[in-house]
Design a protein around this motif. Structure first.
Motif, short mmCIF file in Angstrom:
data_model
loop_
_atom_site.label_atom_id
_atom_site.label_comp_id
_atom_site.label_asym_id
_atom_site.label_seq_id
_atom_site.Cartn_x
_atom_site.Cartn_y
_atom_site.Cartn_z
N TYR A 169 0.85 -1.19 0.00
CA TYR A 169 0.00 0.00 0.00
C TYR A 169 0.89 1.25 0.00
CZ TYR A 169 -3.14 -3.55 2.00
OH TYR A 169 -3.85 -4.68 2.24
N SER A 223 -4.89 4.80 2.62
CA SER A 223 -3.88 4.38 1.65
C SER A 223 -4.48 3.82 0.37
CB SER A 223 -2.98 3.32 2.29
OG SER A 223 -2.41 3.80 3.49
N GLU A 224 -3.62 3.74 -0.64
CA GLU A 224 -4.01 3.15 -1.91
C GLU A 224 -3.29 1.81 -2.07
OE1 GLU A 224 -3.37 4.00 -6.71
OE2 GLU A 224 -2.96 5.57 -5.23
#
Length: 260
Positions: A199, A256-257
């Motif tokens: 992430y 988060s991504e």
């Protein structure tokens, strides 16, 4: 009366310890004596005070908290635990920037339990503590966050990938970019592992140095109040600390991504 009850709990370690013990359930006289230090007469004198204040009651051959005792101790226990965490390393906590911890987890800081403040010498300044490295070799699950680049991280997590250890690795964008660009083999090992989860966290939300939770320990590292990372880390081996750490990790994971 309020001041009297507070004094009853806090002005005697024996009384406080007995009340905390009874939160886990009823106890016999012998069990209370075995868990506390001091003479039998000294311990029983404190038990008598707790009886007189209505915080405990005697049933058959043992003691238990009264309803009032349970109400009070449910409120007092988190305070006692927080005081225990802070007072043993007050200088450390005074110097930390705790703005990275959400309010609801600051309220649960006592769950860290007995902690060890790790301060590496100059020869090991950029290496994780030996306790964490040992734990990584035997764990089955890992949750880790870094806002700085740890030189051993690519190798440690590539090894976890090869061992099929389930891990979640959360990095800031600059740290992720360096991992991807400069440690291609290790990065590819992570990307190819079904058990690796990466992430990228928004830099603007972060004031935390590092966080790692394994099957048997938690590590957390804060910046100091001057915004400097001085490599001091907190270690705890208690189950409650690991759960606290996982909740903090999930807090940042939500911001988060996911890469994979």
């Amino acid at each position: 009366m309020k001041a009297e009850l507070i004094s009853t709990v806090f002005l005697s370690e024996k009384r406080k310890s007995a009340l905390l013990m009874l939160m886990d359930g009823p106890a016999t006289v012998d069990e209370i004596k075995d868990s506390l230090t001091g003479t039998t007469s000294a311990i029983m004198a404190q038990v008598k005070i707790l009886l007189e204040q209505g915080l405990i009651e005697q049933k058959e051959d043992g003691y238990r908290l009264t309803h009032i005792g349970k109400i009070i101790m449910k409120k007092i226990k988190p305070l006692v635990e927080a005081l225990d965490v802070v007072q043993e390393n007050k200088g450390y906590w005074d110097s930390r920037n705790l703005g990275c911890i959400p309010e609801y987890l600051l309220d649960r800081i006592g769950e860290l339990g007995e902690i060890l403040v790790h301060e590496p010498d100059l020869n090991h300044l950029f290496e994780p503590p030996s306790q964490l490295l040992k734990s990584l070799h035997q764990t089955t699950n890992v949750y880790t966050f870094y806002s700085y680049f740890c030189p051993t991280c690519p190798y440690n997590y590539a090894e976890l990938s090869n061992k099929n250890v389930n891990f979640h690795l959360l990095l800031t964008q600059p740290v992720y970019d360096r991992l991807k660009d400069e440690y291609t083999d290790q990065y590819n090992a992570m990307m190819e592992s079904e058990n690796a989860h990466l992430y990228i966290c928004n830099n603007d939300t972060l004031k935390l140095g590092a966080l790692s939770i394994t099957d048997d320990m938690m590590l957390i590292a804060f910046f100091n109040k001057e915004g400097i990372f001085d490599h001091k880390k907190v270690l705890s081996f208690e189950e409650s600390a690991r759960q606290w750490g996982k909740d903090l990790f999930l807090h940042y994971k939500e911001k988060s991504e996911k890469v994979k």
